[in-house]
Motif scaffolding. Sequence first.
Motif, mmCIF file in Angstrom:
data_model
loop_
_atom_site.group_PDB
_atom_site.id
_atom_site.type_symbol
_atom_site.label_atom_id
_atom_site.label_comp_id
_atom_site.label_asym_id
_atom_site.label_seq_id
_atom_site.Cartn_x
_atom_site.Cartn_y
_atom_site.Cartn_z
ATOM 1 N N THR A 429 -5.159 5.788 7.971
ATOM 2 C CA THR A 429 -6.342 5.018 8.351
ATOM 3 C C THR A 429 -6.535 3.832 7.409
ATOM 4 O OG1 THR A 429 -7.430 6.971 9.288
ATOM 5 C CG2 THR A 429 -8.837 5.115 8.688
ATOM 6 N N LEU A 430 -6.327 4.055 6.129
ATOM 7 C CA LEU A 430 -6.459 2.969 5.163
ATOM 8 C C LEU A 430 -5.415 1.879 5.409
ATOM 9 C CD1 LEU A 430 -7.236 4.854 1.813
ATOM 10 C CD2 LEU A 430 -8.834 3.814 3.423
ATOM 11 N N ARG A 431 -4.193 2.280 5.704
ATOM 12 C CA ARG A 431 -3.154 1.278 6.010
ATOM 13 C C ARG A 431 -3.532 0.488 7.260
ATOM 14 N NH1 ARG A 431 2.824 1.736 4.126
ATOM 15 N NH2 ARG A 431 2.777 -0.153 5.380
ATOM 16 N N ARG A 432 -4.065 1.179 8.238
ATOM 17 C CA ARG A 432 -4.493 0.502 9.462
ATOM 18 C C ARG A 432 -5.611 -0.492 9.162
ATOM 19 N NH1 ARG A 432 -7.127 3.628 14.735
ATOM 20 N NH2 ARG A 432 -7.287 1.790 16.105
ATOM 21 N N ALA A 433 -6.533 -0.088 8.312
ATOM 22 C CA ALA A 433 -7.649 -0.969 7.949
ATOM 23 C C ALA A 433 -7.153 -2.218 7.220
ATOM 24 C CB ALA A 433 -8.644 -0.207 7.071
ATOM 25 N N ILE A 434 -6.207 -2.047 6.315
ATOM 26 C CA ILE A 434 -5.665 -3.179 5.561
ATOM 27 C C ILE A 434 -4.929 -4.134 6.496
ATOM 28 C CG2 ILE A 434 -4.040 -3.874 3.761
ATOM 29 C CD1 ILE A 434 -6.504 -2.549 2.610
ATOM 30 N N ALA A 435 -4.202 -3.586 7.424
ATOM 31 C CA ALA A 435 -3.404 -4.416 8.336
ATOM 32 C C ALA A 435 -4.244 -5.075 9.421
ATOM 33 C CB ALA A 435 -2.312 -3.565 8.991
ATOM 34 N N ALA A 446 -9.398 -1.064 0.486
ATOM 35 C CA ALA A 446 -8.721 -1.321 -0.780
ATOM 36 C C ALA A 446 -9.453 -0.645 -1.939
ATOM 37 C CB ALA A 446 -8.621 -2.824 -1.019
ATOM 38 N N GLU A 447 -10.779 -0.651 -1.887
ATOM 39 C CA GLU A 447 -11.556 0.020 -2.929
ATOM 40 C C GLU A 447 -11.248 1.511 -2.965
ATOM 41 O OE1 GLU A 447 -16.257 0.689 -4.216
ATOM 42 O OE2 GLU A 447 -15.752 -0.523 -2.471
ATOM 43 N N ALA A 448 -11.131 2.121 -1.774
ATOM 44 C CA ALA A 448 -10.803 3.547 -1.716
ATOM 45 C C ALA A 448 -9.411 3.811 -2.273
ATOM 46 C CB ALA A 448 -10.906 4.043 -0.274
ATOM 47 N N LEU A 449 -8.479 2.905 -2.017
ATOM 48 C CA LEU A 449 -7.105 3.098 -2.485
ATOM 49 C C LEU A 449 -7.005 3.120 -4.007
ATOM 50 C CD1 LEU A 449 -5.155 0.843 0.037
ATOM 51 C CD2 LEU A 449 -4.731 3.275 -0.377
ATOM 52 N N ARG A 450 -7.907 2.405 -4.674
ATOM 53 C CA ARG A 450 -7.831 2.374 -6.142
ATOM 54 C C ARG A 450 -8.808 3.348 -6.805
ATOM 55 N NH1 ARG A 450 -10.458 -2.541 -4.867
ATOM 56 N NH2 ARG A 450 -12.561 -2.710 -5.761
ATOM 57 N N ASP A 451 -9.438 4.202 -6.017
ATOM 58 C CA ASP A 451 -10.343 5.205 -6.582
ATOM 59 C C ASP A 451 -9.494 6.321 -7.184
ATOM 60 O OD1 ASP A 451 -12.093 7.258 -7.153
ATOM 61 O OD2 ASP A 451 -13.275 7.008 -5.320
ATOM 62 N N ALA A 468 1.039 -8.279 1.388
ATOM 63 C CA ALA A 468 1.151 -9.034 2.642
ATOM 64 C C ALA A 468 -0.224 -9.367 3.202
ATOM 65 C CB ALA A 468 1.964 -8.232 3.656
ATOM 66 N N ALA A 469 -1.147 -8.407 3.119
ATOM 67 C CA ALA A 469 -2.500 -8.652 3.625
ATOM 68 C C ALA A 469 -3.227 -9.671 2.758
ATOM 69 C CB ALA A 469 -3.284 -7.340 3.668
ATOM 70 N N ARG A 470 -3.086 -9.560 1.454
ATOM 71 C CA ARG A 470 -3.739 -10.514 0.544
ATOM 72 C C ARG A 470 -3.268 -11.940 0.809
ATOM 73 N NH1 ARG A 470 -1.191 -10.677 -5.140
ATOM 74 N NH2 ARG A 470 0.315 -11.702 -3.759
ATOM 75 N N ASP A 471 -1.989 -12.105 1.044
ATOM 76 C CA ASP A 471 -1.425 -13.446 1.209
ATOM 77 C C ASP A 471 -1.857 -14.122 2.505
ATOM 78 O OD1 ASP A 471 -0.220 -13.119 -1.214
ATOM 79 O OD2 ASP A 471 1.777 -12.669 -0.417
ATOM 80 N N LYS A 472 -2.450 -13.374 3.409
ATOM 81 C CA LYS A 472 -2.953 -13.965 4.659
ATOM 82 C C LYS A 472 -4.400 -14.444 4.536
ATOM 83 C CE LYS A 472 -0.011 -11.140 7.660
ATOM 84 N NZ LYS A 472 0.020 -10.063 8.696
ATOM 85 N N LEU A 473 -5.043 -14.086 3.438
ATOM 86 C CA LEU A 473 -6.447 -14.469 3.267
ATOM 87 C C LEU A 473 -6.565 -15.946 2.913
ATOM 88 C CD1 LEU A 473 -7.729 -11.367 1.261
ATOM 89 C CD2 LEU A 473 -8.020 -11.831 3.699
ATOM 90 N N ALA A 481 -12.760 -10.141 -0.308
ATOM 91 C CA ALA A 481 -11.646 -9.311 0.140
ATOM 92 C C ALA A 481 -10.432 -9.523 -0.761
ATOM 93 C CB ALA A 481 -11.301 -9.644 1.591
ATOM 94 N N TRP A 482 -10.189 -10.775 -1.151
ATOM 95 C CA TRP A 482 -9.063 -11.075 -2.043
ATOM 96 C C TRP A 482 -9.219 -10.309 -3.357
ATOM 97 C CZ3 TRP A 482 -7.639 -12.610 -6.804
ATOM 98 C CH2 TRP A 482 -6.358 -13.139 -6.978
ATOM 99 N N GLN A 483 -10.418 -10.329 -3.922
ATOM 100 C CA GLN A 483 -10.665 -9.614 -5.177
ATOM 101 C C GLN A 483 -10.356 -8.129 -5.031
ATOM 102 O OE1 GLN A 483 -14.793 -11.351 -5.772
ATOM 103 N NE2 GLN A 483 -14.203 -11.051 -7.889
ATOM 104 N N SER A 484 -10.856 -7.534 -3.943
ATOM 105 C CA SER A 484 -10.666 -6.099 -3.752
ATOM 106 C C SER A 484 -9.186 -5.757 -3.594
ATOM 107 C CB SER A 484 -11.458 -5.619 -2.536
ATOM 108 O OG SER A 484 -11.430 -4.212 -2.442
ATOM 109 N N LEU A 485 -8.475 -6.541 -2.797
ATOM 110 C CA LEU A 485 -7.043 -6.288 -2.601
ATOM 111 C C LEU A 485 -6.269 -6.483 -3.906
ATOM 112 C CD1 LEU A 485 -6.541 -7.971 0.877
ATOM 113 C CD2 LEU A 485 -6.212 -5.553 0.371
ATOM 114 N N GLN A 486 -6.577 -7.550 -4.630
ATOM 115 C CA GLN A 486 -5.842 -7.821 -5.859
ATOM 116 C C GLN A 486 -6.097 -6.739 -6.904
ATOM 117 O OE1 GLN A 486 -3.521 -10.350 -6.384
ATOM 118 N NE2 GLN A 486 -3.111 -9.014 -8.139
ATOM 119 N N GLN A 487 -7.330 -6.276 -7.003
ATOM 120 C CA GLN A 487 -7.628 -5.205 -7.946
ATOM 121 C C GLN A 487 -6.830 -3.950 -7.597
ATOM 122 O OE1 GLN A 487 -11.878 -4.710 -7.859
ATOM 123 N NE2 GLN A 487 -12.276 -6.723 -8.746
ATOM 124 N N THR A 488 -6.679 -3.695 -6.303
ATOM 125 C CA THR A 488 -5.936 -2.514 -5.877
ATOM 126 C C THR A 488 -4.445 -2.687 -6.127
ATOM 127 O OG1 THR A 488 -7.612 -2.090 -4.201
ATOM 128 C CG2 THR A 488 -5.516 -0.953 -3.946
#
Length: 660
Positions: A429-435, A446-451, A468-473, A481-488
């Motif tokens: 589900t998390l992968r689906r959400a990111i994609a 992304a926040e859940a992934l780094r918990d 890949a998701a970050r680079d599309k932002l 969203a960029w911050q959350s993805l990069q932190q993860t």
Amino acid sequence: MTYSVSLRAFLALSCAATLLAACAPAIPKTSAATAVPPLNQFADATLRLIGTAQDERNTTALLPYLAHPESRYRQAAALALASVQDKAATAALLPLLGQEQKDAVRRAAAYALGQTGDSTAAETLAGHIMTATTPQLRRYLSEALGRCVTQKSLRLLAQGTFSRTDTVFSTGQAWGLFRAGSRGITSEAAVARAVALLATRQPVAARQGAAFTLARTPRLDLTAYQAALVAATSDADPTVRAMSASALGKVKTPSVAPVLASLARRDADHRVRVSALRAMNAGMYAPVKETAWQALTDPSSQVAVTAAEFFLTHAAGEPGILFLEKANRINSWRVRSTLLAAALKLAGPERNAIRTAVQQRYSAATDPYEKGYLLKALGEDPAAYEFVEQATFASGQPLVVGSYGMEALVAMRRRPGFPEAQQAAFALTLRRAIAGGDVTVMGTAAEALRDPQLNMRRLLPNPDFLVAARDKLVLPRDLEAWQSLQQTIDYMQQKPAAPVPVAKAASHPINWELVQTIPDRQRVLVRTTQGDVTMVLLVNDAPGSVASFVELVRQGFYDGRFFHRVVPNFVAQGGCPRGDGSGSTDYNLRSEFSDLRYGEGAVGLASSGKDTESCQWFITHAPTPHLDGRYTIFAQVVQGMDVVQRLDIGDKIMRVELVR
């Protein structure tokens, strides 16, 4: 030497002069009686240069103005440095405290030093408090000291030579203690002094500062000061009463419960009732729950919501079906949905029936915010996972529904009862959400992934899908969203946190041409579904923010937007193009930390960190001094605070107009 001319020559010269006068352009008169005054201070080119240097965070360009012959430029430069917050300016600001003749400049210098938070300035600030020429300057110096002290130098504020019974010193010291306490810096002496400053003989501003100190300093045990706090809940000032009620939540004796219950039932100011309800905790549940039941139907929606949140957080030993029955009798969807969450949290043998009732309400609801809150309620029950997942990713729905749904899925995963066999499905589900590309859903996933408690790295060890998701932002629009993805990504790769890519001034400079057309205290009419609110724009204090707001208003940007966030006794926030708090424009603004305070009705710009402001703004319900110097204030409500107090999530901004 003398001249003589004939009559004919004189007439000829006179005729020529008359013809030239007739052909020459008229020169307008510029007498004081007819001159048009500038609309705001930025008709002054020097102030525009200082404003540009502030916007560019150019300390080097600002420092020479601190020695300018004209005091208004020295003051403007000091205030500009308060936004820049560069400790390199400390050495140039400190001499102004003693050498400067103008009190306004000294206050600006003190404010700027406090904003830098440079601990090396503490001794000098303390030394000038006793010799301050006015009580106002003394307050500025004391607050700046509170922002600069360390645990070691706190004695300068709490026990210094200016700690006396003389009320001239009281207000500054109270607010200095608040600034220190907000940073977690306190001591027994500081707490005792704050309690003493609650005494009725002290000025109201001192009592307010003391009450905020005790309410907002973390990890205090105020049991020894119960009597003084109870007395303060009878203060004539509602802010003192509200913050004293909050502080009573830090008293660990059973006898405090009836005091809070009485305030929640009887105080005339709804903000005090909210504070009393929030101060109640699980240990008080039995003696205060009847008061909380009554508060569910309080005339103030803020009180009713707070009461529902009390039950969701603290209710115990009650059957879940009781809260379902209570919820079914409530008209407010937000209160009702929160009670339904409490019903599912407690559940018991009727869990299936409660879950079905919530799901049925979701299917029947038409308001996207109500649907979101119902998904949030279902987040209390891991058995609702499949239903919430389908709702979260359903096509064609308002963005806000998916945002709440993703939060609910993550909340379920954090429940102790989440099935171990379903953890792999949650990872997918998390992968689906990111994609999926939705910035809010991505950020939450992304926040859940780094918990670390969820330990998702073992199921999703390869962060390539995050990269890949970050680079599309698109930056700066998708910064959160960029911050959350990069932190993860950094967490997954076990790397130090990457710096946040804050937009520079050159990407969106202040439109000075527009600024000069905006009158100081330009009035703005905000038409909402609850009524009209009038505010004035503070262009002299926040020119870049006001210019951006005016441009968006003229575009009709805010018309039809929602208030997506309303926190009782705190703020009503709106202006998000997505409606869920993650929306932005294609540009960021730089923070403008003018010498203003967040009192009732202050209008500030939302941000996700310094220099990341955009289009979202909020109005404060009450004084919120912990926001001072951290969020740009660009306007002030002057009419319609009763409307602001009624606003709730989902209320609409019908139209925003610039008016005379």
